[in-house]
Structure formats: structure tokens, C-alpha cells
Design a protein around this motif. Structure first.
Motif, PDB file in Angstrom:
ATOM      1  N   PHE A 334      77.335  86.958  57.853  1.00  0.00           N
ATOM      2  CA  PHE A 334      78.351  86.279  58.654  1.00  0.00           C
ATOM      3  C   PHE A 334      77.813  85.965  60.049  1.00  0.00           C
ATOM      4  CE2 PHE A 334      80.591  88.978  55.593  1.00  0.00           C
ATOM      5  CZ  PHE A 334      81.363  88.016  54.943  1.00  0.00           C
ATOM      6  N   ILE A 335      78.519  85.076  60.729  1.00  0.00           N
ATOM      7  CA  ILE A 335      78.169  84.730  62.108  1.00  0.00           C
ATOM      8  C   ILE A 335      78.258  85.982  62.982  1.00  0.00           C
ATOM      9  CG2 ILE A 335      78.915  83.403  64.132  1.00  0.00           C
ATOM     10  CD1 ILE A 335      79.808  81.203  62.199  1.00  0.00           C
ATOM     11  N   ASP A 336      77.294  86.117  63.899  1.00  0.00           N
ATOM     12  CA  ASP A 336      77.168  87.235  64.844  1.00  0.00           C
ATOM     13  C   ASP A 336      76.526  88.473  64.219  1.00  0.00           C
ATOM     14  OD1 ASP A 336      78.208  85.731  66.891  1.00  0.00           O
ATOM     15  OD2 ASP A 336      80.250  86.488  66.643  1.00  0.00           O
ATOM     16  N   ASP A 337      76.184  88.443  62.925  1.00  0.00           N
ATOM     17  CA  ASP A 337      75.375  89.526  62.360  1.00  0.00           C
ATOM     18  C   ASP A 337      73.988  89.494  63.004  1.00  0.00           C
ATOM     19  OD1 ASP A 337      77.332  90.467  60.737  1.00  0.00           O
ATOM     20  OD2 ASP A 337      76.551  89.657  58.866  1.00  0.00           O
ATOM     21  N   ILE A 338      73.354  90.647  63.069  1.00  0.00           N
ATOM     22  CA  ILE A 338      72.018  90.747  63.685  1.00  0.00           C
ATOM     23  C   ILE A 338      70.977  90.793  62.565  1.00  0.00           C
ATOM     24  CG2 ILE A 338      70.550  91.978  65.301  1.00  0.00           C
ATOM     25  CD1 ILE A 338      73.126  90.823  66.512  1.00  0.00           C
ATOM     26  N   LEU A 339      70.017  89.877  62.636  1.00  0.00           N
ATOM     27  CA  LEU A 339      69.035  89.694  61.566  1.00  0.00           C
ATOM     28  C   LEU A 339      67.649  90.104  62.042  1.00  0.00           C
ATOM     29  CD1 LEU A 339      68.434  88.401  58.731  1.00  0.00           C
ATOM     30  CD2 LEU A 339      68.056  86.269  59.949  1.00  0.00           C
ATOM     31  N   LEU A 340      66.921  90.787  61.186  1.00  0.00           N
ATOM     32  CA  LEU A 340      65.540  91.191  61.485  1.00  0.00           C
ATOM     33  C   LEU A 340      64.588  90.369  60.623  1.00  0.00           C
ATOM     34  CD1 LEU A 340      63.890  93.867  62.821  1.00  0.00           C
ATOM     35  CD2 LEU A 340      63.527  94.215  60.402  1.00  0.00           C
ATOM     36  N   ILE A 346      59.790  83.925  56.492  1.00  0.00           N
ATOM     37  CA  ILE A 346      60.575  82.727  56.781  1.00  0.00           C
ATOM     38  C   ILE A 346      61.919  83.148  57.361  1.00  0.00           C
ATOM     39  CG2 ILE A 346      61.760  80.739  55.755  1.00  0.00           C
ATOM     40  CD1 ILE A 346      59.504  80.560  53.740  1.00  0.00           C
ATOM     41  N   ILE A 347      62.317  82.508  58.442  1.00  0.00           N
ATOM     42  CA  ILE A 347      63.623  82.788  59.051  1.00  0.00           C
ATOM     43  C   ILE A 347      64.698  82.197  58.146  1.00  0.00           C
ATOM     44  CG2 ILE A 347      65.074  82.408  61.087  1.00  0.00           C
ATOM     45  CD1 ILE A 347      62.420  82.064  62.674  1.00  0.00           C
ATOM     46  N   PRO A 348      65.591  83.020  57.585  1.00  0.00           N
ATOM     47  CA  PRO A 348      66.517  82.519  56.567  1.00  0.00           C
ATOM     48  C   PRO A 348      67.703  81.726  57.105  1.00  0.00           C
ATOM     49  CG  PRO A 348      66.828  84.867  56.865  1.00  0.00           C
ATOM     50  CD  PRO A 348      65.688  84.479  57.752  1.00  0.00           C
ATOM     51  N   LEU A 349      68.158  82.036  58.334  1.00  0.00           N
ATOM     52  CA  LEU A 349      69.368  81.414  58.872  1.00  0.00           C
ATOM     53  C   LEU A 349      69.173  81.037  60.330  1.00  0.00           C
ATOM     54  CD1 LEU A 349      71.981  83.903  57.363  1.00  0.00           C
ATOM     55  CD2 LEU A 349      71.673  81.527  56.657  1.00  0.00           C
ATOM     56  N   ASP A 350      70.014  80.134  60.820  1.00  0.00           N
ATOM     57  CA  ASP A 350      69.960  79.729  62.218  1.00  0.00           C
ATOM     58  C   ASP A 350      70.483  80.861  63.112  1.00  0.00           C
ATOM     59  OD1 ASP A 350      69.409  77.372  60.926  1.00  0.00           O
ATOM     60  OD2 ASP A 350      71.375  76.476  61.286  1.00  0.00           O
ATOM     61  N   GLY A 351      69.932  80.941  64.321  1.00  0.00           N
ATOM     62  CA  GLY A 351      70.422  81.971  65.237  1.00  0.00           C
ATOM     63  C   GLY A 351      69.752  81.900  66.596  1.00  0.00           C
ATOM     64  N   PHE A 352      70.136  82.841  67.463  1.00  0.00           N
ATOM     65  CA  PHE A 352      69.600  82.916  68.817  1.00  0.00           C
ATOM     66  C   PHE A 352      68.756  84.187  68.961  1.00  0.00           C
ATOM     67  CE2 PHE A 352      73.370  80.275  69.130  1.00  0.00           C
ATOM     68  CZ  PHE A 352      72.928  79.224  69.920  1.00  0.00           C
ATOM     69  N   ILE A 353      67.638  84.054  69.650  1.00  0.00           N
ATOM     70  CA  ILE A 353      66.695  85.171  69.792  1.00  0.00           C
ATOM     71  C   ILE A 353      67.269  86.224  70.738  1.00  0.00           C
ATOM     72  CG2 ILE A 353      64.388  85.808  70.582  1.00  0.00           C
ATOM     73  CD1 ILE A 353      63.489  82.983  69.822  1.00  0.00           C
ATOM     74  N   LEU A 354      67.217  87.478  70.321  1.00  0.00           N
ATOM     75  CA  LEU A 354      67.716  88.585  71.146  1.00  0.00           C
ATOM     76  C   LEU A 354      66.602  89.401  71.781  1.00  0.00           C
ATOM     77  CD1 LEU A 354      70.679  89.989  68.990  1.00  0.00           C
ATOM     78  CD2 LEU A 354      70.771  88.363  70.880  1.00  0.00           C
ATOM     79  N   ASN A 355      65.410  89.391  71.186  1.00  0.00           N
ATOM     80  CA  ASN A 355      64.329  90.208  71.741  1.00  0.00           C
ATOM     81  C   ASN A 355      63.377  89.359  72.578  1.00  0.00           C
ATOM     82  OD1 ASN A 355      63.460  88.908  69.438  1.00  0.00           O
ATOM     83  ND2 ASN A 355      61.999  90.510  68.894  1.00  0.00           N
ATOM     84  N   ASP A 356      62.155  89.802  72.726  1.00  0.00           N
ATOM     85  CA  ASP A 356      61.205  89.146  73.633  1.00  0.00           C
ATOM     86  C   ASP A 356      60.750  87.785  73.106  1.00  0.00           C
ATOM     87  OD1 ASP A 356      61.345  91.359  75.255  1.00  0.00           O
ATOM     88  OD2 ASP A 356      59.694  92.381  74.215  1.00  0.00           O
ATOM     89  N   ASN A 357      59.891  87.163  73.886  1.00  0.00           N
ATOM     90  CA  ASN A 357      59.369  85.846  73.536  1.00  0.00           C
ATOM     91  C   ASN A 357      58.608  85.885  72.206  1.00  0.00           C
ATOM     92  OD1 ASN A 357      60.368  85.171  76.018  1.00  0.00           O
ATOM     93  ND2 ASN A 357      58.388  85.372  77.064  1.00  0.00           N
ATOM     94  N   CYS A 358      58.597  84.746  71.517  1.00  0.00           N
ATOM     95  CA  CYS A 358      57.950  84.705  70.210  1.00  0.00           C
ATOM     96  C   CYS A 358      57.387  83.316  69.939  1.00  0.00           C
ATOM     97  CB  CYS A 358      58.941  85.090  69.107  1.00  0.00           C
ATOM     98  SG  CYS A 358      60.352  83.987  69.012  1.00  0.00           S
ATOM     99  N   SER A 388      55.362  85.831  65.224  1.00  0.00           N
ATOM    100  CA  SER A 388      55.295  86.971  66.138  1.00  0.00           C
ATOM    101  C   SER A 388      55.382  88.276  65.351  1.00  0.00           C
ATOM    102  CB  SER A 388      56.433  86.891  67.156  1.00  0.00           C
ATOM    103  OG  SER A 388      56.442  85.632  67.793  1.00  0.00           O
ATOM    104  N   ASN A 389      55.423  89.389  66.069  1.00  0.00           N
ATOM    105  CA  ASN A 389      55.499  90.682  65.393  1.00  0.00           C
ATOM    106  C   ASN A 389      56.842  90.878  64.701  1.00  0.00           C
ATOM    107  OD1 ASN A 389      52.920  91.516  66.015  1.00  0.00           O
ATOM    108  ND2 ASN A 389      53.526  92.201  68.054  1.00  0.00           N
ATOM    109  N   ILE A 390      57.893  91.081  65.471  1.00  0.00           N
ATOM    110  CA  ILE A 390      59.236  91.253  64.909  1.00  0.00           C
ATOM    111  C   ILE A 390      60.185  90.349  65.682  1.00  0.00           C
ATOM    112  CG2 ILE A 390      61.206  92.828  64.700  1.00  0.00           C
ATOM    113  CD1 ILE A 390      59.321  95.042  64.029  1.00  0.00           C
TER     114      ILE A 390
END
Length: 809
Positions: A334-340, A346-358, A388-390
Motif C-alpha cells: 500500500f501507499i506509504d509502506d516502506i520498501l527495502l 529492480i525497484i518494484p514500485l514508485d516511491g521517494f528515497i528515505l535514506n542517503d544518496n544513491c 547503490s548498496n541499500i
């Protein structure tokens, strides 16, 4: 090590695999989480009979799929298939089995469009899928599926994994039919050879009768097991007073068979059981290859979706530490879930980056091979690769509304479009079958008085050659290839008229900032004219610009990051499009923007002209009493701009620059690019008027821009092209989006549209004249029935091969 098979896909897996489901109190192992989740979905949807029937005949599979349509009306299931569009109506993609010609498409569309609650239907012949827009309050999804079933076609909501599996089943079943028909034809031809060489007296009546009996049994079994579908579909179309390709095929088979059966029981010499078997065999070869082409087109459009992982890792964290990891199906996110996302995934869904630069590889979506640097809070699209790493993302859209899904839906719709030329071919196909039947009737009359022994051969040959398979494939295959090639390069067509309209474009109008130039400005010089510190000036400028998406705002954001400036609280914020920004900070009203915008606000207007420079863009920061600062900006050209302009000019196109920038830099850029027509300091209304003036001269206009101030011009332009890094509103209003911001795609797209149009015309001319010449030759008895099937297949093959040239680099 002992091996076993995956319950869902039959893929070989190792004994120690521990991915499983309990079905009917038994453990069923899977090769991956994707197979597990799709199996779970099938079982939960009460479609478990699929696994019982999948290895059996297609007829049994159909029973599973259509035994209970009402299951698709349940909320938890329908939400997986149906999306709500901007008009509040429902959109659904449906797979349809049994489409063999354009007459089938015409029949389905005519029937469905007349149903109350259906607003739109597009059917893609090359993939056998329909996109339907309907009102759920008037008609249910199950009712639509039932209506399609009533006219003889099997339909079910499209799911890529299930469709891929069903395609594999279809492939296996069609291959079985082909093998059976091939073995049967070889056996019957081997024995029939004796009947051609020897008379009944030479081989003895008992052997003569045995061979004919054997041929009759083989032909009967082949018709029942391999041709029943043709005959059933023909019967259903006749009930609806419609002629389709199956009508001609079934008529040919039944005429040969019953004529031969009559002679067999009356012990006459003329029997053609061998001919009917060879006819069926060659027909199945043709259908088998057409099926493979459909599967290829499906993979062409949906190949990207296949790369998206079905299972994702959702995390929960506290104080920047991960406290829980959960594996979920992508449809349950769902929207607002946190994805690792780990490195290389491959990034499976659209979203905004929460951690460092990548660093992100966007090549699968934009065609741009150079990795892109992303920072915290930046938006990333599903389908990209994490280098990037994670990577930790906050999900912004579900799988049903993701960027990849939207691209696939657009490609599907673009492949289903019906330009003028395909509407003409569909009308030709509808009447062509009737024309052929009339022509066959006159041929039979001619041969009845000339040599009645030729009637059967001539009838079968003409009916077979006349099958309009090539005509049905002529346009959809070419459009599918061209739209997919353009999308792969980053030229995403959103509106259906684009490919056809590109041929007629006479003028291209470019916005300057962010289009011909890069999407950022460089700060050349800052003049502070009031008693303010440098930091305070930039704090004010940044606080006013922070909420804007205009490229100019990025300058102040960059300075904020470098110099660690402060953000002031702002009230009464208001952005004036193509002018500037106004707001109140610490009880003082400020404006930042163009000269005309701030002049009307500040009381000392006689001072402004003293600070203007010739070529740079001047941005003024003022309050009601004084000029605080002037920012002199430059906006560099894109490195490819010169090459683009030269290529477009070689296509005899008129080029224009239409920009809101009031500075003399526009003159300089127009001179460097040798563009004669330019208009600077243009407002939204000015751009609208400029486009209208061109159109009054009967010119076809393409507008290329990236900002909100281009939207009105987009609305009236024949084609509107938005830059991929432009504003969301601009991209929504556009007909085309340049995903990788590469303007070199414009001349490429025009060239591809010209080539597509040429290939479509070649296909249509070839299909029509090939069939007409074949009809004329067969009219005079020069073509044997079994050879006519090869001619029909060869016609379709050439159309497909000709269209595939569009995929070449």
C-alpha cells in the motif's frame, strides 16, 4: 540430488526448496515466491480447477475459466483488475481467445458497444486483448464477460502471470493438434498414394475398400479433434448473421469432407480425404505461427512487467534501525509502506528515497544508459535498477497505478488504435468474405458448364486463398512494433492520434527554458542593493522559491544546501505563472520574479532599468519600498540542440522558439541555432494566440515544452510533447512524454512514423492484391486445395516480416 517440479509452472526445483502451499490438505512446493503468490491468488479466487484442467484439452480449460463469472464481481477480486479513470468510469483489460481476423474484432466491438453502460472498447488484434471503459453502476464486469462469451469468444480479466501460463497451455495444445494433424496427414497420404497409382482392379477390391475406409476414419478423427473449434465458431457467427474467417475455413473443410463421404459410401472414385487432412495440417501450421506472433507481441508490450519482482521486502524501522522485515506480494503493498531494495535489484514500485544518496539505472524505462544520481526525498520509478548498496523507499503508488503499469496500459492502447487506414481495411474485410462467396458461386457455375470435376478443387482453393489473415495483421503488427520501439527509446506516446498526425506536422514550436536549454539555471552574478547580508538575501529568496517547481527555484535550493541557509515562515504565498512569487515574511510583503511583475509592486519603478543587462535573465527580489537584490542568470543550451535543429530542418519543418524569458538571451539562442521565428516574454495567453495564428494558416503544429505556462498551447496543438523532467501537469496535458528528455527522439519519431505509414500501405496493398491474384488464378483451376493453404500462410508471413523491420535499429 533428488529433483521435483513446481506445482504452478512445472519448473524443476531442488529437493530442499522450502516454498510451499497447503492445497486440499497436501503440501505443494513452488520454485519461487512469484509462483506461490499466483497459486494462492488462483485458489483464493475459487479457480482451483485450473490445475485440474491445464494439462487437458482447451475445451476443459475453458470450462474452468467461464464456469463462474460472478467471482469477478467480488470487491477483493475486481480491485485487482479494474482502475478508475479521471471521468469516474472503470477501465479493464480483458484477454479474448478465438480472435482470428478483423471480422472477429468488428463483431465483438459492434456487439459490446451497443450494451448499455459500455463507453469505449479497443481491441488489439496482435495481442488478442481488449481495453474496455464501462460504468460499474450500470453493468458488472461478469456481465461483460458473459456478453463476449455469448457471441463465441472466451474472455477473462488480464493478469500477466496467468496470461503467460495460459499462453504456455495454448502453445502446448496447439502443438499437440499440429503433431496429430501432421502424423495423420502423413499416414493418409502414404496410403492414398496407392489409390493415385493403381486402379481398384490392380490392388483388389478388399485393399481398395480398406484404404478408403482407413482414410475416412483418419479424416473424421482429425476434423473432430483438430477442427472442431473452427466449425463451432463459424456456427456461432452465422447465428449472429456475421461472416468471419472461420466461416470460410469451416465451409472449405465440410464441403470436401461431405463430398468425399458421399462418394465413399456410394463407392465412387472421387474422394478427397487426403486433401482435407493436408488442408487442416497446413491451416494449423498457419494458425500456430500466428499464435506465436501474438505471444511475441504480448511479450513485446508486457516484457517490462515480467522483470518487476512479484515479492517485495517491506520493513518497519525506528531510530534509523530496521526492526522488522516482511515479504509481501507486490499487489498487497500500500501507499506509504516502506520498501527495502538491495544493490542490483529492480525497484518494484514508485516511491521517494528515505535514506542517503544513491545511483539508479533508468535504462529500462528511458533508454538512457548513463546511471542517474538521486538524493534523499527524490522520486524514483519502479522498473529502475538500484546500483547503490541499500535503498529505502516510501511507496507513492500501488502496483495497479505504478509508472510501469501506466506505460504498459498506454502501449496497449496505442497498439489498439484505429487510424483512418485501419478503419478502411476493417470495412474491406467485412465485405470481402461476402464478395468471395459470391465469386465462388459464379466460379462454380462456370465450371459446372465447363468441367464439373474441377468444381470442388476450385471452390476449396478460392475459399482458402480468400482468408483475410494478412489484411487483419497489416496494421496492428506495424503499430505495435513502432510504438514499442519508440517507447523503448524514451518517446512514450500517450494519445492515439500521434503516429498518424506526425506525418502531417509542418511546424515545431519549442519552449526555451528546460526544453532547448537544460532544466536548470546558473547564477552568474548577484547584486545586493539594500542593506541586507548575503545570507539574509538568499534566505528570503529560498523561502519564497521553495514551493515552486520552476527551474529557477533550483538555484536557491542548491545555495541553501551549500551555505546551510535558513527557511523563513511564509504566509499568503502565491505563485503567478510565468511572472514570479509573492509572500509575507516577518510581516513584510516580498516579491521575486521578472521585471514587469515586480515593477507594479515596488514604488521606485524608475530605478529598475538601470540594473538590466542585455543577455542575462534578471530576477528581482523586492519589497514594497526598495529593490533588495538582482540575480543575473544564464541558462545553457542542451548539448544536442544544434544536432536536433539541423535534423528537423532537413525534414523541411519550420522551427519556432516561444518563451516566457524576457531577456535578450532568446535572441542570441535563436541566432546561434539559425531559427528565424521567435517570441520572447510570452505569457500563457501569448503562447495560445501564437499557436492559433499558425493554425489559421493551415499549419500543423507540434508544441514542445515542460512547464505549466505551456499547458494552454498544449491543448490546441496538433501534438503536444512534454519533457520527462517537466511539471506533472504538463506531462498530464501532453500527447507524448520524452522520458529521457532527449530531443533527438523528435526527428527519430517523425522518421519512424513515415516508415510505419509506408509499411502499413505496403502490407495492405500486398494483402489485397496477393489475395485477388490468388483468387483469379484459383478461379481458373491452377491451384490445388492443399497448396492454397500454403499461399494463405505465406501472405501472412510476409506481412509480419515486413512489419518487424520497424524493430531494426
Amino acid at each position: 540430488m533428488h529433483l521435483k517440479l513446481c506445482f504452478h509452472c512445472n519448473f524443476v526445483i531442488s529437493y530442499d526448496t522450502n516454498i510451499y502451499l497447503i492445497i486440499n490438505k497436501r503440501i505443494k512446493y513452488m520454485c519461487c515466491y512469484g509462483c506461490k503468490e499466483i497459486t494462492k491468488f488462483i485458489i483464493d479466487s475459487k479457480l482451483g480447477n485450473y490445475y485440474i484442467y491445464r494439462e487437458k484439452s482447451v475445451i476443459n480449460v475453458d470450462k474452468f475459466k467461464y464456469s463462474s463469472y460472478e467471482i469477478y464481481d467480488q470487491n477483493n477480486i475486481i480491485n485487482k483488475f479494474v482502475t478508475i479513470n479521471a471521468n469516474g468510469l472503470c477501465d479493464v483489460t480483458i484477454s479474448i481467445n478465438g480472435i482470428v481476423c478483423s471480422a472477429c474484432i468488428w463483431l465483438i466491438e459492434r456487439h459490446i458497444k451497443n450494451i448499455c453502460g459500455i463507453y469505449e472498447i479497443f481491441i488489439n488484434f496482435s495481442t488478442s486483448k481488449a481495453q474496455i471503459t464501462f460504468d460499474l453502476s450500470i453493468i458488472k464486469l461478469s456481465e461483460i464477460l458473459k456478453e463476449i462469451r455469448k457471441i463465441g469468444y472466451n474472455a477473462y480479466p488480464y493478469i500477466f502471470k496467468i496470461k503467460e501460463t495460459l499462453d504456455q497451455i495454448e502453445y502446448k495444445n496447439e502443438l499437440k493438434k499440429l503433431i496429430i494433424a501432421g502424423i495423420g496427414s502423413m499416414q493418409i497420404m502414404m496410403l492414398s498414394f496407392a489409390l493415385y497409382i493403381y486402379d481398384m482392379d490392380d490392388i483388389g477390391i478388399s485393399y481398395w475398400l480398406f484404404i478408403r475406409l482407413f482414410n475416412f476414419i483418419i479424416a473424421t478423427l482429425l476434423i473432430i479433434f483438430t477442427s472442431g473449434k473452427f466449425i463451432i465458431n463459424a456456427y456461432k457467427s452465422l447465428k449472429l448473421k456475421t461472416l468471419t474467417l472461420d466461416t470460410i475455413v469451416s465451409l472449405s473443410i465440410l464441403i470436401i469432407y461431405f463430398f468425399s463421404m458421399y462418394n465413399f459410401f456410394n463407392k465412387n472414385d472421387e474422394v478427397y480425404f487426403d486433401s482435407v487432412c493436408m488442408f487442416i495440417f497446413f491451416l494449423l501450421i498457419s494458425r500456430f505461427l500466428e499464435m506465436r506472433i501474438r505471444h511475441f507481441c504480448t511479450k513485446l508490450i508486457y516484457g517490462l512487467q515480467k522483470l518487476i519482482p512479484n515479492i517485495v521486502t517491506i520493513i518497519k524501522f525506528s531510530n534509523f534501525s530496521i526492526i522488522k522485515k516482511v515479504k509481501k506480494n507486490i499487489d498487497d503493498v500500500f501507499i506509504d509502506d516502506i520498501l527495502l531494495v538491495k544493490m542490483g535489484e529492480i525497484i518494484p514500485l514508485d516511491g521517494f528515497i528515505l535514506n542517503d544518496n544513491c545511483v539508479i539505472d533508468e535504462s529500462m524505462l528511458t533508454g538512457e544508459s548513463v546511471p542517474v544520481y538521486k538524493k534523499k526525498k527524490d522520486f524514483v520509478m519502479g522498473g529502475c535498477v538500484n546500483l547503490s548498496n541499500i535503498l529505502i523507499l516510501k511507496i507513492s503508488s500501488t502496483s495497479k497505478n505504478s509508472f510501469v503499469t501506466i506505460i504498459i496500459q498506454i502501449l496497449e492502447k496505442m497498439s489498439s488504435i484505429k487510424p483512418k487506414i485501419i478503419r478502411i481495411t476493417n470495412k474491406i474485410s467485412n465485405y470481402f468474405i461476402l464478395f468471395v462467396l459470391i465469386l465462388v458461386f459464379f466460379a462454380d457455375i462456370y465450371w459446372f458448364f465447363t468441367d464439373y470435376t474441377y468444381i470442388l478443387n476450385v471452390t476449396i482453393a478460392m475459399l482458402t486463398i480468400a482468408c483475410p489473415c494478412a489484411l487483419a495483421l497489416a496494421v496492428p503488427i506495424a503499430i505495435t512494433c513502432s510504438t514499442n520501439k519508440l517507447a523503448k527509446n524514451g518517446f512514450l506516446i500517450i494519445k492515439e492520434h500521434v503516429l498518424e498526425t506526425l506525418l502531417n506536422i509542418t511546424d515545431i514550436v519549442f519552449d526555451k527554458t528546460g526544453t532547448l536549454t537544460v532544466n536548470y539555471f546558473l547564477l552568474k552574478e548577484t547584486k545586493i542593493l539594500a542593506n541586507y547580508t548575503v545570507n539574509h538575501v538568499f534566505n528570503l529568496a529560498y523561502s519564497l522559491e521553495i514551493l515552486s517547481n520552476h527551474p529557477i527555484s533550483k538555484i536557491f535550493i542548491y545555495n541553501l544546501i551549500l551555505k546551510k541557509n535558513k527557511i523563513y515562515n511564509i504566509s499568503n504565498y502565491k505563485e503567478y505563472i510565468n511572472c514570479g512569487i509573492e509572500g509575507i515574511i516577518n510581516n513584510k510583503k516580498y516579491r521575486i520574479g521578472k521585471l514587469d511583475f515586480v515593477k507594479e509592486f515596488c514604488s521606485i519603478d524608475n530605478k529598475f532599468d538601470d540594473y538590466k543587462l542585455k543577455d542575462e535573465l534578471c530576477i528581482f527580489l523586492v519589497n514594497e519600498f526598495e529593490i533588495i537584490a538582482i540575480f543575473y542568470l544564464i541558462n545553457p543550451l542542451r548539448y544536442e540542440s544544434f544536432k536536433i535543429i539541423n535534423e528537423l530542418r532537413s525534414l523541411n519543418l519550420n522551427l519556432h522558439i516561444l518563451t516566457g524569458d524576457p531577456s535578450n538571451s532568446t535572441n542570441k539562442i535563436a541566432k546561434n541555432l539559425e531559427i528565424l521565428y521567435f517570441f520572447k516574454n510570452a505569457s500563457i495567453q501569448d503562447k495560445l494566440i501564437y499557436i492559433k495564428k499558425l493554425q489559421k494558416k493551415n499549419l500543423q503544429v507540434m508544441m514542445v515544452g515542460d512547464g505549466i505556462n505551456d499547458i494552454l498551447a498544449f491543448k490546441i496543438s496538433q501534438i503536444a510533447v512534454a519533457m520527462g523532467e517537466g511539471t506533472d501537469l504538463a506531462k498530464i496535458s501532453a500527447d507524448v512524454t520524452l522520458l529521457n528528455n532527449n530531443l533527438l527522439l523528435l526527428p527519430d519519431a517523425i522518421k519512424i512514423s513515415i516508415k510505419t505509414n509506408k509499411i502499413i500501405k505496403q502490407n495492405i496493398v500486398w494483402a489485397i492484391f496477393y489475395n485477388l491474384i490468388g483468387l483469379i488464378i484459383s478461379f481458373f483451376g491452377f491451384i490445388e486445395p492443399y497448396f492454397s493453404v500454403f499461399i494463405m500462410f505465406f501472405s501472412s508471413l510476409l506481412v509480419v516480416l515486413n512489419s518487424l523491420r520497424l524493430l531494426k535499429k
